[in-house]
Design a protein around this motif. Structure first.
Motif, PDB file in Angstrom:
ATOM      1  N   THR A   1       1.385  -1.287   1.909  1.00 25.94           N
ATOM      2  CA  THR A   1       0.698  -1.954   0.802  1.00 25.94           C
ATOM      3  C   THR A   1      -0.555  -1.195   0.391  1.00 25.94           C
ATOM      4  O   THR A   1      -0.832  -1.031  -0.817  1.00 25.94           O
ATOM      5  CB  THR A   1       0.337  -3.392   1.206  1.00 25.94           C
ATOM      6  N   VAL A   2      -1.327  -0.712   1.372  1.00 27.25           N
ATOM      7  CA  VAL A   2      -2.550   0.034   1.059  1.00 27.25           C
ATOM      8  C   VAL A   2      -2.231   1.296   0.262  1.00 27.25           C
ATOM      9  O   VAL A   2      -2.870   1.588  -0.767  1.00 27.25           O
ATOM     10  CB  VAL A   2      -3.314   0.378   2.358  1.00 27.25           C
ATOM     11  N   LEU A   3      -1.238   2.055   0.700  1.00 27.25           N
ATOM     12  CA  LEU A   3      -0.882   3.296   0.009  1.00 27.25           C
ATOM     13  C   LEU A   3      -0.387   3.023  -1.408  1.00 27.25           C
ATOM     14  O   LEU A   3      -0.778   3.715  -2.362  1.00 27.25           O
ATOM     15  CB  LEU A   3       0.190   4.046   0.806  1.00 27.25           C
ATOM     16  N   VAL A   4       0.463   2.020  -1.560  1.00 26.41           N
ATOM     17  CA  VAL A   4       0.998   1.698  -2.889  1.00 26.41           C
ATOM     18  C   VAL A   4      -0.116   1.206  -3.813  1.00 26.41           C
ATOM     19  O   VAL A   4      -0.176   1.594  -4.993  1.00 26.41           O
ATOM     20  CB  VAL A   4       2.122   0.655  -2.762  1.00 26.41           C
ATOM     21  N   MET A   5      -1.018   0.369  -3.319  1.00 27.94           N
ATOM     22  CA  MET A   5      -2.106  -0.140  -4.144  1.00 27.94           C
ATOM     23  C   MET A   5      -3.060   0.978  -4.566  1.00 27.94           C
ATOM     24  O   MET A   5      -3.509   1.030  -5.716  1.00 27.94           O
ATOM     25  CB  MET A   5      -2.872  -1.224  -3.389  1.00 27.94           C
ATOM     26  N   VAL A   6      -3.378   1.888  -3.638  1.00 25.54           N
ATOM     27  CA  VAL A   6      -4.260   3.015  -3.979  1.00 25.54           C
ATOM     28  C   VAL A   6      -3.618   3.882  -5.060  1.00 25.54           C
ATOM     29  O   VAL A   6      -4.273   4.288  -6.038  1.00 25.54           O
ATOM     30  CB  VAL A   6      -4.579   3.848  -2.725  1.00 25.54           C
ATOM     31  N   LEU A   7      -2.334   4.173  -4.907  1.00 21.46           N
ATOM     32  CA  LEU A   7      -1.631   4.977  -5.909  1.00 21.46           C
ATOM     33  C   LEU A   7      -1.568   4.262  -7.250  1.00 21.46           C
ATOM     34  O   LEU A   7      -1.788   4.874  -8.313  1.00 21.46           O
ATOM     35  CB  LEU A   7      -0.220   5.295  -5.405  1.00 21.46           C
ATOM     36  N   PHE A   8      -1.282   2.962  -7.224  1.00 20.98           N
ATOM     37  CA  PHE A   8      -1.185   2.193  -8.464  1.00 20.98           C
ATOM     38  C   PHE A   8      -2.528   2.141  -9.191  1.00 20.98           C
ATOM     39  O   PHE A   8      -2.608   2.382 -10.408  1.00 20.98           O
ATOM     40  CB  PHE A   8      -0.701   0.774  -8.156  1.00 20.98           C
TER      41      PHE A   8
ATOM     42  N   ILE B   1     -13.837 -10.578 -14.123  1.00 18.77           N
ATOM     43  CA  ILE B   1     -13.409 -11.328 -12.929  1.00 18.77           C
ATOM     44  C   ILE B   1     -11.929 -11.093 -12.657  1.00 18.77           C
ATOM     45  O   ILE B   1     -11.514 -10.896 -11.507  1.00 18.77           O
ATOM     46  CB  ILE B   1     -13.713 -12.824 -13.098  1.00 18.77           C
ATOM     47  N   TYR B   2     -11.114 -11.081 -13.724  1.00 22.96           N
ATOM     48  CA  TYR B   2      -9.684 -10.844 -13.563  1.00 22.96           C
ATOM     49  C   TYR B   2      -9.430  -9.452 -12.990  1.00 22.96           C
ATOM     50  O   TYR B   2      -8.504  -9.257 -12.188  1.00 22.96           O
ATOM     51  CB  TYR B   2      -8.965 -10.985 -14.888  1.00 22.96           C
ATOM     52  N   LEU B   3     -10.222  -8.464 -13.420  1.00 23.17           N
ATOM     53  CA  LEU B   3     -10.043  -7.104 -12.916  1.00 23.17           C
ATOM     54  C   LEU B   3     -10.310  -7.016 -11.415  1.00 23.17           C
ATOM     55  O   LEU B   3      -9.836  -6.088 -10.745  1.00 23.17           O
ATOM     56  CB  LEU B   3     -10.967  -6.136 -13.665  1.00 23.17           C
ATOM     57  N   ILE B   4     -11.062  -7.958 -10.896  1.00 27.99           N
ATOM     58  CA  ILE B   4     -11.314  -7.994  -9.453  1.00 27.99           C
ATOM     59  C   ILE B   4     -10.289  -8.884  -8.747  1.00 27.99           C
ATOM     60  O   ILE B   4      -9.749  -8.529  -7.691  1.00 27.99           O
ATOM     61  CB  ILE B   4     -12.743  -8.501  -9.164  1.00 27.99           C
ATOM     62  N   LEU B   5      -9.997 -10.047  -9.355  1.00 28.27           N
ATOM     63  CA  LEU B   5      -9.097 -11.003  -8.709  1.00 28.27           C
ATOM     64  C   LEU B   5      -7.662 -10.498  -8.631  1.00 28.27           C
ATOM     65  O   LEU B   5      -7.004 -10.642  -7.595  1.00 28.27           O
ATOM     66  CB  LEU B   5      -9.131 -12.340  -9.452  1.00 28.27           C
ATOM     67  N   VAL B   6      -7.172  -9.916  -9.731  1.00 29.77           N
ATOM     68  CA  VAL B   6      -5.760  -9.530  -9.772  1.00 29.77           C
ATOM     69  C   VAL B   6      -5.409  -8.499  -8.702  1.00 29.77           C
ATOM     70  O   VAL B   6      -4.416  -8.679  -7.965  1.00 29.77           O
ATOM     71  CB  VAL B   6      -5.385  -9.034 -11.180  1.00 29.77           C
ATOM     72  N   PRO B   7      -6.180  -7.397  -8.531  1.00 25.34           N
ATOM     73  CA  PRO B   7      -5.837  -6.474  -7.436  1.00 25.34           C
ATOM     74  C   PRO B   7      -5.905  -7.120  -6.063  1.00 25.34           C
ATOM     75  O   PRO B   7      -5.071  -6.817  -5.194  1.00 25.34           O
ATOM     76  CB  PRO B   7      -6.882  -5.351  -7.582  1.00 25.34           C
ATOM     77  N   LEU B   8      -6.891  -8.005  -5.844  1.00 21.68           N
ATOM     78  CA  LEU B   8      -6.965  -8.682  -4.553  1.00 21.68           C
ATOM     79  C   LEU B   8      -5.746  -9.562  -4.315  1.00 21.68           C
ATOM     80  O   LEU B   8      -5.159  -9.557  -3.223  1.00 21.68           O
ATOM     81  CB  LEU B   8      -8.243  -9.525  -4.479  1.00 21.68           C
ATOM     82  N   LEU B   9      -5.364 -10.330  -5.330  1.00 20.10           N
ATOM     83  CA  LEU B   9      -4.174 -11.173  -5.201  1.00 20.10           C
ATOM     84  C   LEU B   9      -2.924 -10.326  -4.976  1.00 20.10           C
ATOM     85  O   LEU B   9      -2.062 -10.681  -4.154  1.00 20.10           O
ATOM     86  CB  LEU B   9      -4.012 -12.036  -6.450  1.00 20.10           C
ATOM     87  N   MET B  10      -2.811  -9.218  -5.691  1.00 18.50           N
ATOM     88  CA  MET B  10      -1.667  -8.323  -5.506  1.00 18.50           C
ATOM     89  C   MET B  10      -1.595  -7.829  -4.070  1.00 18.50           C
ATOM     90  O   MET B  10      -0.516  -7.808  -3.457  1.00 18.50           O
ATOM     91  CB  MET B  10      -1.769  -7.133  -6.460  1.00 18.50           C
ATOM     92  N   PHE B  11      -2.751  -7.409  -3.529  1.00 17.15           N
ATOM     93  CA  PHE B  11      -2.770  -6.864  -2.169  1.00 17.15           C
ATOM     94  C   PHE B  11      -2.284  -7.893  -1.157  1.00 17.15           C
ATOM     95  O   PHE B  11      -1.429  -7.592  -0.303  1.00 17.15           O
ATOM     96  CB  PHE B  11      -4.192  -6.405  -1.831  1.00 17.15           C
ATOM     97  N   PHE B  12      -2.793  -9.113  -1.253  1.00 13.51           N
ATOM     98  CA  PHE B  12      -2.414 -10.127  -0.273  1.00 13.51           C
ATOM     99  C   PHE B  12      -0.985 -10.620  -0.495  1.00 13.51           C
ATOM    100  O   PHE B  12      -0.295 -10.969   0.468  1.00 13.51           O
ATOM    101  CB  PHE B  12      -3.402 -11.288  -0.301  1.00 13.51           C
ATOM    102  N   LEU B  13      -0.539 -10.671  -1.747  1.00 13.57           N
ATOM    103  CA  LEU B  13       0.850 -11.062  -1.991  1.00 13.57           C
ATOM    104  C   LEU B  13       1.820 -10.049  -1.404  1.00 13.57           C
ATOM    105  O   LEU B  13       2.891 -10.421  -0.894  1.00 13.57           O
ATOM    106  CB  LEU B  13       1.084 -11.207  -3.496  1.00 13.57           C
TER     107      LEU B  13
END
Length: 358
Positions: A70-77, A164-176
């Motif tokens: 998840t970390v690698l995919v999120m960093v790349l995305f 706020i969305y720019l912060i919330l959405v990546p966090l939600l994506m990471f945990f999902l």
């Protein structure tokens, strides 16, 4: 009449699994309808998480843990998103500003062309009809301009919400993505035991949604890039902006392709007139649309349940009218959900035939 209603209800809802499926559908629809605005960041995160689940699964196949995958995919995305924004946003902003400045001139060209129709084709077009058409079009354009201005002013007050969305959405994506299995297991604990039909519909819809989101994103990229390259080869102005519009138009099946053709034809007609270059460009644009509908869509959505175009258009209009953008985006999966529920719903037993009289 009351007896018929009770008999129909008893036959259709005699299975506890059917009652569970019905209640889950009602609760889900009411929750999205009532809390749609509040749940917007979660919906965006869910869509993107579905999109990124495929590369996460590939990394899991390489024996990486789900956390590191998840970390690698999120960093790349996030990196690719920032690079795209740095290169695309300035160009799109410049072309949009220039188009807005030139729009009155372009519309004036169209108005003069329309007013000349009675002199060119006096037997087909009457001056009174053209004048009425021009007046009504001007009123409509003024109303649209006022609505667009009001939406722009209103959006300025939502800058904080966007941040706020720019912060919330990546966090939600990471945990999902990271906690997918534990989240599903926790959600499963609150469901009733009689959920065989609900699980059947869920498994079918899960495959459909994954296929749809991944295919739709690829379709937007392929159609948008192909349109941009075609427009750039012809030297069409605002090629990047129009290419983006053509790519995004695939979100609304059939209707989007018709609507986006208007600005493409308008810009081309003002730039070249109705000469051979205009005709060649529109032919090339038509080829892109034909290849999208007849080649690209069947390849990308090969796993999707076939739906008749009439049902797709009705789904876009119905769900879009209820849930706006998200209703339009998920119109096909929602229509597929309706079909899956109808197919999974237990059929009532046929009434026993009366014995024949001897």
């Amino acid at each position: 009449m009351k007896a018929l209603v009770f008999d129909w209800f008893r036959r259709r809802f005699s299975d506890p699994n059917a009652i569970t499926l019905f209640l889950l559908l009602v609760f889900g629809i009411l929750a999205i309808y009532a809390l749609g605005n509040v749940m917007a960041p979660l919906l965006v995160a869910l869509v993107l998480a579905y999109l990124l689940e495929w590369p996460v699964q590939k990394l899991l196949g390489l024996k990486l843990s789900r956390t590191w995958s998840t970390v690698l995919v999120m960093v790349l995305f996030i990196g690719l998103t920032l690079v795209a924004m740095l290169f695309l946003v300035p160009t799109l902003w410049t072309q949009t500003s220039n188009l807005v400045k030139e729009l009155p001139t372009m519309l004036d060209h169209v108005r003069h062309f329309v007013l000349e129709l009675p002199s060119r084709y006096p037997s087909l077009v009457q001056p009174e009809q053209i004048q009425t058409l021009v007046d009504e079009s001007q009123k409509t354009l003024i109303n649209w301009a006022q609505a667009a201005l009001g939406a722009t002013v209103a959006s300025l007050g939502n800058v904080v919400s966007i941040m706020i969305y720019l912060i919330l959405v990546p966090l939600l994506m990471f945990f999902l993505l990271k906690d997918k299995d534990s989240l599903l297991a926790g959600f499963d604990r609150f469901l009733p035991r009689n959920r065989k039909l609900a699980q059947q519909v869920w498994h079918e819809m899960n495959v459909q949604i994954v296929n749809y989101i991944r295919g739709k994103v690829l379709e937007i990229l392929i159609v948008g890039i192909a349109s941009y390259i075609t427009f750039a080869i012809f030297g069409l102005r605002y090629s990047a902006l129009l290419g983006l519009a053509v790519g995004l138009s695939v979100l609304v099946p059939y209707i989007g392709a018709v609507v986006v053709t208007i600005p493409v034809a308008l810009v081309a007609a003002v730039q070249w007139g109705f000469d051979s270059t205009f005709i060649y460009l529109m032919v090339a644009y038509g080829v892109i649309q034909a290849l999208d509908g007849n080649v690209l869509v069947p390849i990308l959505f090969s796993e999707a349940v076939n739906l008749h175009p009439i049902f797709i258009i009705l789904a876009v209009l119905f769900f879009g009218g209820i849930w706006g953008f998200w209703g339009v985006f998920f119109a096909i999966p929602l229509a597929t959900l309706v079909k899956a529920v109808v197919n999974a719903w237990p059929m009532p037993p046929e009434p026993e035939a009366l014995p024949e009289a001897k």
